[in-house]
Write an enzyme that holds these catalytic residues in place. Structure first.
Site, PDB file in Angstrom:
ATOM      1  N   HIS A   1       9.035 -16.791 -30.774  1.00 21.97           N
ATOM      2  CA  HIS A   1      10.100 -17.257 -30.029  1.00 21.97           C
ATOM      3  C   HIS A   1      11.053 -18.161 -30.823  1.00 21.97           C
ATOM      4  O   HIS A   1      12.091 -18.686 -29.947  1.00 21.97           O
ATOM      5  CB  HIS A   1       9.575 -18.098 -28.733  1.00 21.97           C
ATOM      6  CG  HIS A   1       8.885 -17.251 -27.536  1.00 21.97           C
ATOM      7  ND1 HIS A   1       7.573 -16.764 -28.133  1.00 21.97           N
ATOM      8  CD2 HIS A   1       9.234 -16.864 -26.406  1.00 21.97           C
ATOM      9  CE1 HIS A   1       7.199 -16.213 -26.927  1.00 21.97           C
ATOM     10  NE2 HIS A   1       8.033 -16.060 -26.073  1.00 21.97           N
TER      11      HIS A   1
ATOM     12  N   HIS B   1      10.954 -11.828 -22.280  1.00 18.38           N
ATOM     13  CA  HIS B   1      10.126 -12.990 -21.753  1.00 18.38           C
ATOM     14  C   HIS B   1      11.030 -14.398 -22.382  1.00 18.38           C
ATOM     15  O   HIS B   1      11.311 -14.540 -23.388  1.00 18.38           O
ATOM     16  CB  HIS B   1       8.790 -12.860 -21.794  1.00 18.38           C
ATOM     17  CG  HIS B   1       7.895 -13.776 -21.031  1.00 18.38           C
ATOM     18  ND1 HIS B   1       6.925 -14.712 -21.336  1.00 18.38           N
ATOM     19  CD2 HIS B   1       8.149 -14.069 -19.887  1.00 18.38           C
ATOM     20  CE1 HIS B   1       6.273 -15.216 -20.227  1.00 18.38           C
ATOM     21  NE2 HIS B   1       7.117 -14.903 -19.380  1.00 18.38           N
TER      22      HIS B   1
END
Length: 218
Positions: free
Chosen positions: A147, A172
């Site tokens: 991420h 996501h």
């Protein structure tokens, strides 16, 4: 994507998804399932970032209904946020023989317990290495690997070109407000929208689903 009544996830697979280790909120998992049902008839589904298989159960359930398959790509050594010393670290996933994270055994148990071994295919390796060898058009791509800026960007640039026109790209952990989470997925998501090649079709929590409408990824 269809606006008719959403498909229902079978109770056994619903239970398997909820029991599985992972970070996917249930409402977002159901959105993944419904997206897989909607786009799966077009071709295969690819997930970047497997971890222990929670989201793969939602996707696999959708693939089963759509007559598709899920290929889920992960080196299974863990992204940075689940390494020792980080908030999401799980010491039970450390392989003491090598002193490294290894989520692959847990993933295999998750998928076997769910009865989804025919629908969910594991590809064990680094996303960028696999992407460089990939040439199959994808009906749906779900990006949920590392991420921070570098891995999210690499996953997008390596895999998004393989999403067919009319297919779906899902991200996501997209947080517009920095107080809610890291900004790298949000910045890449903004880049996707700015490319003009995708339009957003669904928003559920931190999950964003976009449909490819034209060439180029930006």
């Amino acid at each position: 994507m269809s606006t008719t009544t959403p498909p229902s996830m079978p109770p056994d697979l619903l239970g398997a998804a909820q029991r599985a280790k992972g970070f996917m909120p249930h409402a977002e998992g159901l959105a993944l399932f419904e997206t897989a049902v909607a786009y799966g008839p077009l071709g295969p589904i690819c997930e970047i970032g497997t971890y222990c298989g929670k989201s793969a159960v939602y996707l696999g359930a959708g693939a089963r209904q759509a007559g598709s398959v899920v290929l889920t790509v992960d080196h299974h050594r863990g992204s940075e946020e689940i390494q020792p010393g980080w908030a999401h670290h799980d010491p039970t996933l450390v392989d003491p023989r090598f002193g490294k994270m290894d989520s692959l055994p847990t993933f295999r148990a998750t998928i076997a317990s769910a009865g989804l071994e025919e629908e969910v295919i594991a590809i064990v390796g680094r996303s960028e290495r696999v992407a460089a060898l990939w040439n199959t058009p994808l009906a749906m791509l779900f990006i949920d690997g590392g991420h921070s800026e570098e891995p999210v960007t690499a996953d997008y640039e390596g895999w998004a070109p393989h999403v067919m026109i009319g297919g779906a790209l899902a991200f996501h952990d997209v947080y517009p407000d920095p107080a809610d989470g890291g900004q790298a997925p949000y910045r890449v998501y903004q880049r996707v929208l700015a490319s003009g090649a995708f339009k957003e079709v669904r928003h559920e929590g931190s999950l964003r689903v976009l449909e490819r409408t034209g060439p180029g990824i930006g």
